[in-house]
Write a protein that holds these residues in place. Sequence first.
Motif, PDB file in Angstrom:
ATOM      1  N   ARG A  61      66.753  23.209  11.646  1.00  0.00           N
ATOM      2  CA  ARG A  61      65.593  23.229  12.533  1.00  0.00           C
ATOM      3  C   ARG A  61      64.386  23.840  11.809  1.00  0.00           C
ATOM      4  O   ARG A  61      63.279  23.340  11.885  1.00  0.00           O
ATOM      5  CB  ARG A  61      65.933  24.014  13.803  1.00  0.00           C
ATOM      6  CG  ARG A  61      64.892  23.978  14.866  1.00  0.00           C
ATOM      7  CD  ARG A  61      65.346  24.644  16.165  1.00  0.00           C
ATOM      8  NE  ARG A  61      66.077  25.886  15.989  1.00  0.00           N
ATOM      9  CZ  ARG A  61      67.376  26.040  16.213  1.00  0.00           C
ATOM     10  NH1 ARG A  61      68.103  25.031  16.624  1.00  0.00           N
ATOM     11  NH2 ARG A  61      67.958  27.211  16.040  1.00  0.00           N
ATOM     12  N   THR A  62      64.610  24.928  11.075  1.00  0.00           N
ATOM     13  CA  THR A  62      63.543  25.574  10.322  1.00  0.00           C
ATOM     14  C   THR A  62      62.996  24.625   9.261  1.00  0.00           C
ATOM     15  O   THR A  62      61.775  24.503   9.096  1.00  0.00           O
ATOM     16  CB  THR A  62      64.055  26.864   9.659  1.00  0.00           C
ATOM     17  OG1 THR A  62      64.503  27.752  10.679  1.00  0.00           O
ATOM     18  CG2 THR A  62      62.977  27.537   8.845  1.00  0.00           C
ATOM     19  N   PHE A  63      63.891  23.953   8.545  1.00  0.00           N
ATOM     20  CA  PHE A  63      63.460  23.015   7.520  1.00  0.00           C
ATOM     21  C   PHE A  63      62.658  21.872   8.141  1.00  0.00           C
ATOM     22  O   PHE A  63      61.619  21.467   7.615  1.00  0.00           O
ATOM     23  CB  PHE A  63      64.673  22.457   6.766  1.00  0.00           C
ATOM     24  CG  PHE A  63      64.301  21.511   5.665  1.00  0.00           C
ATOM     25  CD1 PHE A  63      63.720  21.977   4.502  1.00  0.00           C
ATOM     26  CD2 PHE A  63      64.529  20.150   5.803  1.00  0.00           C
ATOM     27  CE1 PHE A  63      63.361  21.106   3.492  1.00  0.00           C
ATOM     28  CE2 PHE A  63      64.176  19.273   4.805  1.00  0.00           C
ATOM     29  CZ  PHE A  63      63.596  19.752   3.632  1.00  0.00           C
ATOM     30  N   SER A  64      63.114  21.378   9.281  1.00  0.00           N
ATOM     31  CA  SER A  64      62.418  20.300   9.973  1.00  0.00           C
ATOM     32  C   SER A  64      61.028  20.753  10.408  1.00  0.00           C
ATOM     33  O   SER A  64      60.036  20.027  10.234  1.00  0.00           O
ATOM     34  CB  SER A  64      63.233  19.855  11.177  1.00  0.00           C
ATOM     35  OG  SER A  64      62.554  18.856  11.891  1.00  0.00           O
ATOM     36  N   ASN A  65      60.948  21.948  10.979  1.00  0.00           N
ATOM     37  CA  ASN A  65      59.646  22.471  11.403  1.00  0.00           C
ATOM     38  C   ASN A  65      58.719  22.688  10.213  1.00  0.00           C
ATOM     39  O   ASN A  65      57.521  22.431  10.299  1.00  0.00           O
ATOM     40  CB  ASN A  65      59.820  23.783  12.174  1.00  0.00           C
ATOM     41  CG  ASN A  65      60.414  23.566  13.546  1.00  0.00           C
ATOM     42  OD1 ASN A  65      60.406  22.462  14.069  1.00  0.00           O
ATOM     43  ND2 ASN A  65      60.950  24.618  14.121  1.00  0.00           N
ATOM     44  N   LEU A  66      59.271  23.164   9.106  1.00  0.00           N
ATOM     45  CA  LEU A  66      58.481  23.371   7.899  1.00  0.00           C
ATOM     46  C   LEU A  66      57.951  22.044   7.374  1.00  0.00           C
ATOM     47  O   LEU A  66      56.773  21.923   7.020  1.00  0.00           O
ATOM     48  CB  LEU A  66      59.321  24.068   6.830  1.00  0.00           C
ATOM     49  CG  LEU A  66      58.633  24.356   5.499  1.00  0.00           C
ATOM     50  CD1 LEU A  66      57.446  25.295   5.711  1.00  0.00           C
ATOM     51  CD2 LEU A  66      59.615  24.964   4.526  1.00  0.00           C
ATOM     52  N   THR A  67      58.798  21.032   7.353  1.00  0.00           N
ATOM     53  CA  THR A  67      58.386  19.710   6.902  1.00  0.00           C
ATOM     54  C   THR A  67      57.290  19.154   7.800  1.00  0.00           C
ATOM     55  O   THR A  67      56.292  18.612   7.324  1.00  0.00           O
ATOM     56  CB  THR A  67      59.593  18.749   6.886  1.00  0.00           C
ATOM     57  OG1 THR A  67      60.606  19.299   6.040  1.00  0.00           O
ATOM     58  CG2 THR A  67      59.204  17.382   6.375  1.00  0.00           C
ATOM     59  N   LEU A  68      57.469  19.304   9.096  1.00  0.00           N
ATOM     60  CA  LEU A  68      56.462  18.847  10.050  1.00  0.00           C
ATOM     61  C   LEU A  68      55.155  19.607   9.859  1.00  0.00           C
ATOM     62  O   LEU A  68      54.071  19.011   9.871  1.00  0.00           O
ATOM     63  CB  LEU A  68      56.977  19.035  11.481  1.00  0.00           C
ATOM     64  CG  LEU A  68      56.064  18.552  12.606  1.00  0.00           C
ATOM     65  CD1 LEU A  68      55.822  17.050  12.484  1.00  0.00           C
ATOM     66  CD2 LEU A  68      56.674  18.889  13.946  1.00  0.00           C
ATOM     67  N   GLY A  69      55.235  20.906   9.645  1.00  0.00           N
ATOM     68  CA  GLY A  69      54.040  21.721   9.411  1.00  0.00           C
ATOM     69  C   GLY A  69      53.315  21.307   8.146  1.00  0.00           C
ATOM     70  O   GLY A  69      52.074  21.238   8.121  1.00  0.00           O
ATOM     71  N   LEU A  70      54.061  21.019   7.094  1.00  0.00           N
ATOM     72  CA  LEU A  70      53.434  20.582   5.840  1.00  0.00           C
ATOM     73  C   LEU A  70      52.765  19.219   6.004  1.00  0.00           C
ATOM     74  O   LEU A  70      51.667  18.988   5.478  1.00  0.00           O
ATOM     75  CB  LEU A  70      54.460  20.541   4.711  1.00  0.00           C
ATOM     76  CG  LEU A  70      54.962  21.897   4.224  1.00  0.00           C
ATOM     77  CD1 LEU A  70      56.078  21.708   3.203  1.00  0.00           C
ATOM     78  CD2 LEU A  70      53.835  22.719   3.644  1.00  0.00           C
ATOM     79  N   LEU A  95      51.547  18.008   8.766  1.00  0.00           N
ATOM     80  CA  LEU A  95      50.354  18.240   9.576  1.00  0.00           C
ATOM     81  C   LEU A  95      49.237  18.841   8.739  1.00  0.00           C
ATOM     82  O   LEU A  95      48.080  18.407   8.830  1.00  0.00           O
ATOM     83  CB  LEU A  95      50.689  19.163  10.751  1.00  0.00           C
ATOM     84  CG  LEU A  95      49.558  19.485  11.707  1.00  0.00           C
ATOM     85  CD1 LEU A  95      49.042  18.196  12.368  1.00  0.00           C
ATOM     86  CD2 LEU A  95      50.043  20.470  12.767  1.00  0.00           C
ATOM     87  N   ALA A  96      49.572  19.819   7.894  1.00  0.00           N
ATOM     88  CA  ALA A  96      48.562  20.430   7.018  1.00  0.00           C
ATOM     89  C   ALA A  96      47.982  19.389   6.070  1.00  0.00           C
ATOM     90  O   ALA A  96      46.772  19.363   5.817  1.00  0.00           O
ATOM     91  CB  ALA A  96      49.178  21.587   6.241  1.00  0.00           C
ATOM     92  N   GLU A  97      48.822  18.513   5.551  1.00  0.00           N
ATOM     93  CA  GLU A  97      48.355  17.450   4.658  1.00  0.00           C
ATOM     94  C   GLU A  97      47.372  16.528   5.383  1.00  0.00           C
ATOM     95  O   GLU A  97      46.335  16.154   4.830  1.00  0.00           O
ATOM     96  CB  GLU A  97      49.548  16.649   4.144  1.00  0.00           C
ATOM     97  CG  GLU A  97      49.180  15.581   3.146  1.00  0.00           C
ATOM     98  CD  GLU A  97      50.398  14.815   2.666  1.00  0.00           C
ATOM     99  OE1 GLU A  97      50.240  13.610   2.390  1.00  0.00           O
ATOM    100  OE2 GLU A  97      51.481  15.411   2.582  1.00  0.00           O
ATOM    101  N   GLN A  98      47.672  16.185   6.626  1.00  0.00           N
ATOM    102  CA  GLN A  98      46.773  15.336   7.414  1.00  0.00           C
ATOM    103  C   GLN A  98      45.440  16.036   7.662  1.00  0.00           C
ATOM    104  O   GLN A  98      44.376  15.410   7.572  1.00  0.00           O
ATOM    105  CB  GLN A  98      47.428  14.978   8.754  1.00  0.00           C
ATOM    106  CG  GLN A  98      48.593  14.039   8.636  1.00  0.00           C
ATOM    107  CD  GLN A  98      48.157  12.660   8.172  1.00  0.00           C
ATOM    108  OE1 GLN A  98      47.117  12.165   8.585  1.00  0.00           O
ATOM    109  NE2 GLN A  98      48.952  12.064   7.305  1.00  0.00           N
ATOM    110  N   ILE A  99      45.482  17.315   7.965  1.00  0.00           N
ATOM    111  CA  ILE A  99      44.243  18.071   8.212  1.00  0.00           C
ATOM    112  C   ILE A  99      43.403  18.123   6.952  1.00  0.00           C
ATOM    113  O   ILE A  99      42.184  17.878   6.990  1.00  0.00           O
ATOM    114  CB  ILE A  99      44.570  19.489   8.729  1.00  0.00           C
ATOM    115  CG1 ILE A  99      45.154  19.401  10.141  1.00  0.00           C
ATOM    116  CG2 ILE A  99      43.332  20.379   8.702  1.00  0.00           C
ATOM    117  CD1 ILE A  99      45.725  20.707  10.651  1.00  0.00           C
ATOM    118  N   PHE A 100      44.005  18.446   5.813  1.00  0.00           N
ATOM    119  CA  PHE A 100      43.252  18.507   4.553  1.00  0.00           C
ATOM    120  C   PHE A 100      42.683  17.141   4.182  1.00  0.00           C
ATOM    121  O   PHE A 100      41.558  17.031   3.698  1.00  0.00           O
ATOM    122  CB  PHE A 100      44.116  19.062   3.422  1.00  0.00           C
ATOM    123  CG  PHE A 100      44.359  20.536   3.527  1.00  0.00           C
ATOM    124  CD1 PHE A 100      43.322  21.427   3.780  1.00  0.00           C
ATOM    125  CD2 PHE A 100      45.629  21.053   3.377  1.00  0.00           C
ATOM    126  CE1 PHE A 100      43.536  22.788   3.877  1.00  0.00           C
ATOM    127  CE2 PHE A 100      45.867  22.412   3.480  1.00  0.00           C
ATOM    128  CZ  PHE A 100      44.818  23.278   3.723  1.00  0.00           C
TER     129      PHE A 100
END
Length: 68
Positions: A41-50, A52-57
Amino acid sequence: MFLDQELKNIQEAKNRLVICCDLRRRLIHIEVQDIWYGVRRTFSNLTLGLALAEQIFSFLRERKGRRH
Protein backbone atom coordinates in the motif's frame (compact mmCIF):
# COMPACT_ATOMS: atom_id res chain seq x y z
CA MET A 1 -5.72 -44.70 39.20
CA PHE A 2 -3.35 -41.90 40.25
CA LEU A 3 -1.17 -42.49 37.19
CA ASP A 4 -4.20 -42.56 34.92
CA GLN A 5 -5.21 -39.12 36.19
CA GLU A 6 -1.66 -37.83 35.76
CA LEU A 7 -1.54 -39.14 32.18
CA LYS A 8 -4.89 -37.53 31.48
CA ASN A 9 -3.65 -34.19 32.88
CA ILE A 10 -0.48 -34.39 30.79
CA GLN A 11 -2.50 -35.18 27.65
CA GLU A 12 -4.82 -32.24 28.31
CA ALA A 13 -1.85 -29.93 28.85
CA LYS A 14 -0.29 -31.21 25.65
CA ASN A 15 -3.54 -30.57 23.74
CA ARG A 16 -3.71 -27.01 25.12
CA LEU A 17 -0.11 -26.43 24.08
CA VAL A 18 -0.83 -27.69 20.56
CA ILE A 19 -3.80 -25.31 20.30
CA CYS A 20 -1.72 -22.37 21.59
CA CYS A 21 1.09 -23.11 19.13
CA ASP A 22 -1.36 -23.37 16.25
CA LEU A 23 -3.00 -20.07 17.19
CA ARG A 24 0.40 -18.39 17.48
CA ARG A 25 1.39 -19.72 14.04
CA ARG A 26 -1.84 -18.38 12.54
CA LEU A 27 -1.37 -15.00 14.25
CA ILE A 28 2.17 -14.69 12.91
CA HIS A 29 0.90 -15.54 9.42
CA ILE A 30 -1.77 -12.82 9.69
CA GLU A 31 0.75 -10.28 11.01
CA VAL A 32 3.17 -11.02 8.16
CA GLN A 33 0.35 -10.60 5.64
CA ASP A 34 -0.62 -7.30 7.27
CA ILE A 35 2.98 -6.03 7.07
CA TRP A 36 3.23 -7.12 3.43
CA TYR A 37 -0.05 -5.40 2.51
CA GLY A 38 1.14 -2.27 4.32
CA VAL A 39 4.37 -2.26 2.33
CA ARG A 40 2.47 -2.76 -0.92
CA ARG A 41 0.00 0.00 0.00
CA THR A 42 2.86 2.38 0.87
CA PHE A 43 4.64 1.59 -2.39
CA SER A 44 1.41 2.11 -4.33
CA ASN A 45 0.77 5.45 -2.63
CA LEU A 46 4.36 6.51 -3.26
CA THR A 47 4.07 5.60 -6.93
CA LEU A 48 0.80 7.50 -7.20
CA GLY A 49 2.35 10.50 -5.44
CA LEU A 50 5.33 10.51 -7.80
CA ALA A 51 3.06 10.29 -10.84
CA LEU A 52 1.00 13.20 -9.52
CA ALA A 53 4.14 15.26 -8.84
CA GLU A 54 5.36 14.52 -12.37
CA GLN A 55 2.04 15.74 -13.81
CA ILE A 56 2.19 18.93 -11.74
CA PHE A 57 5.78 19.70 -12.80
CA SER A 58 4.89 19.00 -16.41
CA PHE A 59 1.92 21.37 -16.17
CA LEU A 60 4.08 24.08 -14.57
CA ARG A 61 6.80 23.70 -17.24
CA GLU A 62 4.23 24.01 -20.02
CA ARG A 63 2.68 27.04 -18.36
CA LYS A 64 6.09 28.67 -17.88
CA GLY A 65 6.97 27.92 -21.52
CA ARG A 66 3.82 29.67 -22.75
CA ARG A 67 4.62 32.84 -20.79
CA HIS A 68 8.03 33.41 -22.34
